[in-house]
Every structure is written in C-alpha cells, then in structure tokens.
Design an enzyme around this catalytic site. Structure first.
Site, PDB file in Angstrom:
ATOM      1  N   GLY A  14      11.743  11.549   0.306  1.00 14.43           N
ATOM      2  CA  GLY A  14      12.732  11.327   1.369  1.00 14.43           C
ATOM      3  C   GLY A  14      13.877  10.474   0.859  1.00 14.43           C
ATOM      4  O   GLY A  14      13.667   9.564   0.060  1.00 14.43           O
ATOM      5  N   ARG A  75      11.442  18.063  -2.412  1.00 11.31           N
ATOM      6  CA  ARG A  75       9.989  17.974  -2.583  1.00 11.31           C
ATOM      7  C   ARG A  75       9.603  19.233  -3.338  1.00 11.31           C
ATOM      8  O   ARG A  75       9.944  20.333  -2.931  1.00 11.31           O
ATOM      9  CB  ARG A  75       9.290  17.887  -1.236  1.00 11.31           C
ATOM     10  CG  ARG A  75       9.818  16.685  -0.418  1.00 11.31           C
ATOM     11  CD  ARG A  75       8.958  16.371   0.780  1.00 11.31           C
ATOM     12  NE  ARG A  75       9.677  15.562   1.764  1.00 11.31           N
ATOM     13  CZ  ARG A  75       9.550  14.236   1.889  1.00 11.31           C
ATOM     14  NH1 ARG A  75       8.757  13.552   1.110  1.00 11.31           N
ATOM     15  NH2 ARG A  75      10.223  13.604   2.825  1.00 11.31           N
ATOM     16  N   ASP A 106       5.874   6.760  -2.779  1.00 11.93           N
ATOM     17  CA  ASP A 106       4.626   6.781  -3.561  1.00 11.93           C
ATOM     18  C   ASP A 106       4.206   8.187  -3.986  1.00 11.93           C
ATOM     19  O   ASP A 106       3.557   8.350  -5.026  1.00 11.93           O
ATOM     20  CB  ASP A 106       3.490   6.021  -2.862  1.00 11.93           C
ATOM     21  CG  ASP A 106       3.148   6.590  -1.513  1.00 11.93           C
ATOM     22  OD1 ASP A 106       3.890   7.464  -1.020  1.00 11.93           O
ATOM     23  OD2 ASP A 106       2.137   6.157  -0.932  1.00 11.93           O
ATOM     24  N   THR A 128      12.241   3.916  -0.241  1.00 10.12           N
ATOM     25  CA  THR A 128      11.843   4.683   0.947  1.00 10.12           C
ATOM     26  C   THR A 128      12.067   3.790   2.159  1.00 10.12           C
ATOM     27  O   THR A 128      11.784   2.589   2.093  1.00 10.12           O
ATOM     28  CB  THR A 128      10.368   5.152   0.898  1.00 10.12           C
ATOM     29  OG1 THR A 128       9.958   5.515   2.220  1.00 10.12           O
ATOM     30  CG2 THR A 128       9.419   4.085   0.396  1.00 10.12           C
ATOM     31  N   ASP A 130      10.395   3.552   4.665  1.00 11.74           N
ATOM     32  CA  ASP A 130       9.131   3.171   5.318  1.00 11.74           C
ATOM     33  C   ASP A 130       8.539   1.849   4.821  1.00 11.74           C
ATOM     34  O   ASP A 130       7.630   1.317   5.441  1.00 11.74           O
ATOM     35  CB  ASP A 130       8.081   4.273   5.115  1.00 11.74           C
ATOM     36  CG  ASP A 130       8.457   5.548   5.852  1.00 11.74           C
ATOM     37  OD1 ASP A 130       9.233   5.468   6.810  1.00 11.74           O
ATOM     38  OD2 ASP A 130       7.957   6.623   5.471  1.00 11.74           O
ATOM     39  N   ASP A 132       6.406   1.373   2.535  1.00 12.05           N
ATOM     40  CA  ASP A 132       4.950   1.566   2.518  1.00 12.05           C
ATOM     41  C   ASP A 132       4.374   1.687   1.093  1.00 12.05           C
ATOM     42  O   ASP A 132       3.366   2.349   0.890  1.00 12.05           O
ATOM     43  CB  ASP A 132       4.587   2.820   3.343  1.00 12.05           C
ATOM     44  CG  ASP A 132       5.238   4.073   2.796  1.00 12.05           C
ATOM     45  OD1 ASP A 132       6.101   3.966   1.908  1.00 12.05           O
ATOM     46  OD2 ASP A 132       4.876   5.175   3.251  1.00 12.05           O
ATOM     47  N   ARG A 174       5.335   7.620   9.237  1.00 13.52           N
ATOM     48  CA  ARG A 174       4.223   8.553   9.483  1.00 13.52           C
ATOM     49  C   ARG A 174       2.873   7.861   9.373  1.00 13.52           C
ATOM     50  O   ARG A 174       2.017   8.012  10.211  1.00 13.52           O
ATOM     51  CB  ARG A 174       4.284   9.730   8.503  1.00 13.52           C
ATOM     52  CG  ARG A 174       5.035  10.914   9.046  1.00 13.52           C
ATOM     53  CD  ARG A 174       5.260  11.941   7.978  1.00 13.52           C
ATOM     54  NE  ARG A 174       6.073  11.369   6.909  1.00 13.52           N
ATOM     55  CZ  ARG A 174       6.166  11.860   5.676  1.00 13.52           C
ATOM     56  NH1 ARG A 174       5.490  12.918   5.335  1.00 13.52           N
ATOM     57  NH2 ARG A 174       6.926  11.289   4.773  1.00 13.52           N
TER      58      ARG A 174
HETATM   59  P1  ATP Z   1       8.739   9.335   1.128  1.00 10.81           P
HETATM   60  O1  ATP Z   1       7.822   8.124   1.160  1.00 10.81           O
HETATM   61  O2  ATP Z   1      10.127   8.980   1.506  1.00 10.81           O
HETATM   62  O3  ATP Z   1       8.185  10.524   1.834  1.00 10.81           O
HETATM   63  P2  ATP Z   1       7.695  10.286  -1.386  1.00 10.81           P
HETATM   64  O4  ATP Z   1       8.152  10.046  -2.777  1.00 10.81           O
HETATM   65  O5  ATP Z   1       6.367   9.683  -1.013  1.00 10.81           O
HETATM   66  O6  ATP Z   1       8.855   9.786  -0.441  1.00 10.81           O
HETATM   67  P3  ATP Z   1       6.590  12.992  -1.386  1.00 10.81           P
HETATM   68  O7  ATP Z   1       7.064  14.198  -0.707  1.00 10.81           O
HETATM   69  O8  ATP Z   1       5.217  12.495  -1.075  1.00 10.81           O
HETATM   70  O9  ATP Z   1       7.693  11.859  -1.105  1.00 10.81           O
HETATM   71  O10 ATP Z   1       6.652  13.233  -2.964  1.00 10.81           O
HETATM   72  C1  ATP Z   1       7.816  13.741  -3.586  1.00 10.81           C
HETATM   73  C2  ATP Z   1       7.463  14.739  -4.657  1.00 10.81           C
HETATM   74  O11 ATP Z   1       6.655  14.112  -5.671  1.00 10.81           O
HETATM   75  C3  ATP Z   1       6.615  15.924  -4.221  1.00 10.81           C
HETATM   76  O12 ATP Z   1       7.367  16.944  -3.642  1.00 10.81           O
HETATM   77  C4  ATP Z   1       5.998  16.379  -5.526  1.00 10.81           C
HETATM   78  O13 ATP Z   1       6.894  17.169  -6.264  1.00 10.81           O
HETATM   79  C5  ATP Z   1       5.781  15.070  -6.252  1.00 10.81           C
HETATM   80  N1  ATP Z   1       4.367  14.648  -6.092  1.00 10.81           N
HETATM   81  C6  ATP Z   1       3.782  14.093  -5.028  1.00 10.81           C
HETATM   82  N2  ATP Z   1       2.475  13.856  -5.234  1.00 10.81           N
HETATM   83  C7  ATP Z   1       2.214  14.299  -6.475  1.00 10.81           C
HETATM   84  C8  ATP Z   1       1.049  14.352  -7.297  1.00 10.81           C
HETATM   85  N3  ATP Z   1      -0.133  13.874  -6.872  1.00 10.81           N
HETATM   86  N4  ATP Z   1       1.176  14.894  -8.528  1.00 10.81           N
HETATM   87  C9  ATP Z   1       2.354  15.356  -8.978  1.00 10.81           C
HETATM   88  N5  ATP Z   1       3.479  15.341  -8.253  1.00 10.81           N
HETATM   89  C10 ATP Z   1       3.429  14.812  -7.023  1.00 10.81           C
END
Ligand code: ATP
Length: 323
Positions: A14, A75, A106, A128, A130, A132, A174
């Site tokens: 995000g 994503r 994360d 982020t 959040d 979190d 969330r």
């Molecule tokens: P936000 O907290 O704002 O949602 P985020 O970084 O946690 O941000 P995610 O959608 O969970 O957002 O992760 C972003 C991208 O990271 C995913 O679309 C994927 O490509 C990659 N990713 C997430 N988890 C994994 C994993 N376990 N292994 C490899 N790639 C991952």
C-alpha cells in the site's frame, strides 16, 4: 569498466505519504556515497518485468512534499512464489543491481526476506499508514494519515454537534488499530473498536453513548477500525437502541493520500539515509527501525518474528477521557 556498486530501490504494498521522501533520501545518499541508483517501478512486479531506470540527484527534485510514490507500487502474486523470487534475483543481476532497498509494509519485507535468504542483499524501510511493523515504533506515513483522519473528525464533529448526532467513523487498519486508537484519543471519541480486542456492542458502544447523554453530551463519536468493519450496521443499531440520529462515514483511501507531514518527511529522510549508510558500511538484510526516537536496524529474519501490541494504557486513557 565501471566498478561502482548499484542499489535498486522500489516501493511496494500500500502507498503511504512519505514514500517519496524515502526514495529521495535513498537516491541522494546513494549518490553521495558513490553508488549508482536504479529506481524500479511498481514494486516487485517492476523487478520481474525489468521496469526500471537509473536515477540521478535531479530525478528526485521537487519531490519531498508529494504524497503517493513516483515509483508507483503494486502487489505481485508472481513474486509470492519461489520461482518468482528466483526470477527477481535473475532480473536484478541482468540490470547490474547489487542490493535492493524495499520501501513498504511487512508483506513487502517478507518478499525481501526471501531474496535475502537466497543470498541477494536487501535493506527494508518501513512505510505504511498502519504503523503495524513490529520491529519499529514508527512507520513512514502514519503521522500524515492520523492528521488526515483528525481533520475529517473535526469537520464531522461540527455537523454532528449542530444536529445532535452520533457519528460512526471507520478508519483504516485491517489487522491493527493504531490509527483508530490514536484518533479516538485525539478526536475525543466516546468509543473505539479495535481488531485486536473483542467487543460487546451494548457494553462498549451503547453504554458510553447513554452515559454521555445523561451527562449532557450533545454529540457522539464512535471510531471503528476497518478490520472490525460494519460501520453502517453499527450506526443503525445505535440509532435503534438510543434514538440518537446516527450516521456512518467510511473514510477509505483519502487516508493514504496527501502531502506528508514534517514528521514523515524527516523520518523518511533519516530512515532512507540510514539504509544506504548500512549498505556503504557493508551490512545487508536489515530492517531500518525506530526505537525510542532513534533510528536503528534489525536482522530481517529477527524483525519479522517480532510481535507488536497496542499499548493497553492508551485504551484506558480513551475510556477515562470520554467521560
Ligand atoms: P501494507 O501494509 O501497506 O499493506 P505490505 O507491504 O504489507 O503493505 P503486501 O500486499 O502484504 O503489502 O505485500 C506487498 C507485496 O510483497 C506482495 O504483493 C508480494 O509481491 C510481496 N510479498 C508479500 N508476502 C510475500 C512472501 N511471503 N514472499 C514473497 N513475496 C511476498
């Protein structure tokens, strides 16, 4: 022959206000320390597609105040697979990238961990709205999001007072209620419902509204975290039970946008510079974090095993001050 090391930088997951300030800090400190810096568009998707270009000090001019992310974010389901991660490493090597700086949440760090555990060096910067991420007390974008929500609460409060209404406000988060608990305190909410804590609508929402009415309150604010949801249904229930006119507002994506606050710009600048300094000093696979206001870093595997919980004292303070 160019012996300079090359850093790739991407934003993932995000978007959050201050991501641009972090990109700027990575690019400019990278160049300052003698690296080439390549900007990768649309997160891991761009890495897999080779959607990237070299950045210079001017590529990040006129940027620190802008919300969103110029590198864009995405994503990528492909990167979530072992083959995707392998392909990411191959693409990084094709473009001469020696280390990757990942700015995101994360989920994005889990992707970086997979790269690191296959021998490809990474650095993570928490961004982020959040807040979190367990290894850090602060994530870039949180302060701006809080101020955006607070601005909305102040406006909703004016109209709620005029009509003697109750407002139910759904805010982002969330799995984590950090936005919700903070704006509940700063906005003087009668009740706050968090994903981390089970709730009873009659005890946790209806009773404080009734008590407030008996003490002469003219309007009421209930904050609900997105992970709990159901703001419209909760508003209907409040109106039915209390006879107080109640309206639900779901703030949504407005919380992600906007020009970053001073705190987010400064924190993004500190974290971005720290990430690059670590690479310059020969470190890798670290999550840049804030602890007690200082910028520090943790091993990526350790950081992702850490747990974070909402300070119970904040929940208590909100209850006391809602009197
Ligand atoms: P936000 O907290 O704002 O949602 P985020 O970084 O946690 O941000 P995610 O959608 O969970 O957002 O992760 C972003 C991208 O990271 C995913 O679309 C994927 O490509 C990659 N990713 C997430 N988890 C994994 C994993 N376990 N292994 C490899 N790639 C991952």
């Amino acid at each position: 022959m160019n012996n300079k090391r090359t850093i790739g930088v991407l934003t993932s997951g995000g978007d959050a206000p201050g991501m641009n300030a972090a990109v700027r800090a990575v690019v400019r400190s990278g160049i300052y320390y003698g690296f080439n810096v390549i900007g990768i568009r649309k997160g891991y998707e761009g890495l897999l597609n080779g959607d990237m270009e070299e950045m210079n000090v001017r590529s990040v001019g006129d940027l620190i105040h802008r919300g969103g992310t110029i590198l864009q974010t995405a994503r990528s389901s492909e990167f979530n697979t072992d083959a995707g991660v392998e392909k990411g490493i191959t693409m990084a090597k094709v473009f001469g990238i020696d280390a990757l700086v990942v700015i995101g949440g994360d989920g994005s760090f889990r992707g970086a961990k997979d790269l690191s555990n296959k021998g490809f060096p990474t650095m993570c910067i928490p961004a982020t709205i959040d807040n979190d991420i367990a290894s850090t007390e602060y994530t870039i974008g949180f302060d701006t999001a809080l101020n955006t929500v607070q601005d909305a609460i102040d406006k909703i409060r004016d109209t709620a007072y005029s009509h003697e209404r109750c407002s139910v406000l759904e805010v982002m988060g969330r799995k984590a209620g950090y936005i919700a608990i903070n704006v509940a305190i700063s906005g003087g909410a009668e009740a706050v419902i968090l994903p981390e804590k089970k709730f009873d609508i009659d005890v946790d929402i209806i009773k404080p509204i009734m008590d407030g009415r008996n003490r002469g309150k003219k309007h009421y604010l209930v904050v609900i975290a997105e992970g709990v949801g159901g703001a419209v249904e909760i508003a209907e229930y409040i109106e039915k039970k209390t006879d107080v006119k109640t309206r639900a507002t779901i703030l949504g994506h407005i919380q992600r946008g906007g020009s970053p606050t001073v705190y987010d710009r400064v924190t993004a600048s500190r974290m971005g510079a720290h990430a690059v300094k670590l690479l310059k000093d020969g470190h890798k696979d670290r999550v840049v974090s804030m602890q007690q206001g200082l910028i520090t870093d943790f091993d990526i595997n350790e950081a992702l095993l850490m747990k974070k919980t909402i300070d119970k004292e904040m929940i208590e303070i909100n209850k006391i001050l809602a009197l």
